[in-house]
Write a protein that holds these residues in place. Structure first.
Motif, mmCIF file in Angstrom:
data_model
loop_
_atom_site.group_PDB
_atom_site.id
_atom_site.type_symbol
_atom_site.label_atom_id
_atom_site.label_comp_id
_atom_site.label_asym_id
_atom_site.label_seq_id
_atom_site.Cartn_x
_atom_site.Cartn_y
_atom_site.Cartn_z
ATOM 1 N N ASP A 236 0.850 -1.196 0.000
ATOM 2 C CA ASP A 236 0.000 0.000 0.000
ATOM 3 C C ASP A 236 0.882 1.240 0.000
ATOM 4 O O ASP A 236 1.551 1.542 0.985
ATOM 5 N N LEU A 237 0.913 1.967 -1.135
ATOM 6 C CA LEU A 237 1.703 3.185 -1.269
ATOM 7 C C LEU A 237 0.808 4.411 -1.469
ATOM 8 O O LEU A 237 1.213 5.399 -2.072
ATOM 9 N N THR A 238 -0.397 4.363 -0.958
ATOM 10 C CA THR A 238 -1.314 5.486 -1.122
ATOM 11 C C THR A 238 -0.895 6.647 -0.229
ATOM 12 O O THR A 238 -0.334 6.455 0.859
ATOM 13 N N GLN A 239 -1.148 7.838 -0.709
ATOM 14 C CA GLN A 239 -0.921 9.088 0.028
ATOM 15 C C GLN A 239 0.553 9.310 0.397
ATOM 16 O O GLN A 239 0.851 10.016 1.353
ATOM 17 N N VAL A 240 1.464 8.676 -0.351
ATOM 18 C CA VAL A 240 2.886 8.874 -0.061
ATOM 19 C C VAL A 240 3.364 10.177 -0.700
ATOM 20 O O VAL A 240 2.715 10.746 -1.580
ATOM 21 N N LYS A 241 4.523 10.612 -0.256
ATOM 22 C CA LYS A 241 5.125 11.843 -0.776
ATOM 23 C C LYS A 241 6.379 11.501 -1.571
ATOM 24 O O LYS A 241 7.171 10.658 -1.151
ATOM 25 N N GLY A 242 6.571 12.158 -2.709
ATOM 26 C CA GLY A 242 7.810 12.063 -3.458
ATOM 27 C C GLY A 242 7.956 10.863 -4.362
ATOM 28 O O GLY A 242 9.028 10.642 -4.925
ATOM 29 N N LEU A 243 6.915 10.081 -4.565
ATOM 30 C CA LEU A 243 7.015 8.882 -5.409
ATOM 31 C C LEU A 243 6.790 9.244 -6.875
ATOM 32 O O LEU A 243 5.878 9.999 -7.214
ATOM 33 N N THR A 244 7.638 8.700 -7.737
ATOM 34 C CA THR A 244 7.468 8.863 -9.183
ATOM 35 C C THR A 244 7.407 7.490 -9.833
ATOM 36 O O THR A 244 7.863 6.484 -9.261
ATOM 37 N N SER A 245 6.874 7.447 -11.035
ATOM 38 C CA SER A 245 6.783 6.168 -11.754
ATOM 39 C C SER A 245 8.169 5.590 -12.018
ATOM 40 O O SER A 245 8.367 4.371 -11.943
ATOM 41 N N ALA A 246 9.136 6.435 -12.334
ATOM 42 C CA ALA A 246 10.486 5.956 -12.642
ATOM 43 C C ALA A 246 11.101 5.203 -11.464
ATOM 44 O O ALA A 246 11.903 4.283 -11.652
ATOM 45 N N MET A 247 10.742 5.567 -10.255
ATOM 46 C CA MET A 247 11.297 4.906 -9.065
ATOM 47 C C MET A 247 10.819 3.462 -8.949
ATOM 48 O O MET A 247 11.405 2.668 -8.204
ATOM 49 N N LEU A 248 9.749 3.121 -9.697
ATOM 50 C CA LEU A 248 9.160 1.777 -9.604
ATOM 51 C C LEU A 248 9.512 0.903 -10.802
ATOM 52 O O LEU A 248 8.954 -0.188 -10.952
#
Length: 279
Positions: A236-248
């Protein structure tokens, strides 16, 4: 007048009965003698069994007493004035957790409590730049001792400051890092199945190739973190800060994985183009 043939037959019958009785008496006597011969052996075996049981019981009592003494000594060392003494107490608690199943949970809970008291996170600390520096001696000692936690779960390491941990390929299941600051840590390939990271500060953490199945990151700060190749099934990564698609890039997800709106999981990048984590 008695028939001679009947007399002879009767005499033969009586003789046969006498022989049968003698055989029976001989068999009884043999069985009794065999039993009496076996009595000393049975007594010896019984004595040996009692001795072995007593020895095992004594050894267990000795181990219990030794573990109790170690636990008490560790508690005293944790209250020491100098760092070396306190680290020694942490190591001793690790030995207790490793060798005493009866005192393992108490030792593990005490280690977690010690870290929450002696290395608490602060709002000011969360905002400091992430620099390359080793974690404190006490933090490293506690994480090392917790390797012997066995099946003890829900070990509360929440609200601690433990930046720059070096725990690649380590089993960290059963630990709770909610609201902690682990910024700059190297957790590549670690087993973090089901670990809670709610509201944690995880800036620049290297999660590449880690098992993050069912891990929870709600409201965590993931700025600059790396998840390439990680298993995020059910995470569950909802409502996180600073996440981008490239990081995944290249991460594994499933129908139960929860991502923020607009975030997707692109294919894995060629190894030569993967950027190192931001520290």
């Amino acid at each position: 007048m008695t028939d001679p043939r009947l007399a002879i037959e009767q005499e033969r019958t009586e003789q046969e009965q006498e022989r049968t009785e003698r055989v029976r008496e001989h068999e009884k006597s043999g069985r009794f003698k065999a039993f009496m011969d076996a009595v000393p052996l049975l007594a010896t075996l019984a004595t040996a069994t009692v001795a072995v049981f007593g020895s095992l019981q004594s050894q267990q009592q000795y181990r219990d007493a030794q573990a109790s003494e170690r636990f008490q000594s560790a508690v005293e060392l944790l209250a020491g004035d100098d760092l070396t003494t306190r680290v020694g107490g942490i190591a001793l608690l690790g030995q207790v957790a490793q060798t005493s199943s009866e005192r393992r949970e108490n030792a593990v809970r005490l280690l977690a409590t010690y870290l929450r008291v002696h290395s608490p996170v602060t709002e000011e600390g969360r905002t400091k730049p992430v620099v390359t520096a080793p974690p404190t001696e006490e933090v490293r000692a506690v994480l090392s001792a917790l390797q012997y936690r066995g099946n003890v779960n829900n070990v509360d390491l929440g609200r601690i400051s433990a930046r720059n941990l070096m725990e690649s390929s380590t089993d960290l299941t059963g630990l709770v890092f909610a609201r902690s600051d682990l910024s700059g840590s190297l957790l590549e390939g670690a087993n973090l199945t089901g670990v809670p990271f709610r509201q944690a500060t995880l800036r620049g953490v290297d999660f590449r190739g880690a098992n993050l199945t069912r891990a929870t990151f709600q409201e965590a700060d993931l700025t600059g973190a790396q998840f390439q190749g990680a298993d995020l099934s059910g995470a569950d990564l909802t409502q996180v800060k600073g996440l981008t698609s490239a990081m995944l890039a290249g991460a594994t997800t499933d129908a139960d994985t929860r991502l923020p709106d607009g975030i997707t999981v692109p294919p894995a990048e060629p190894a030569s183009t993967v950027k190192p984590p931001v520290r």
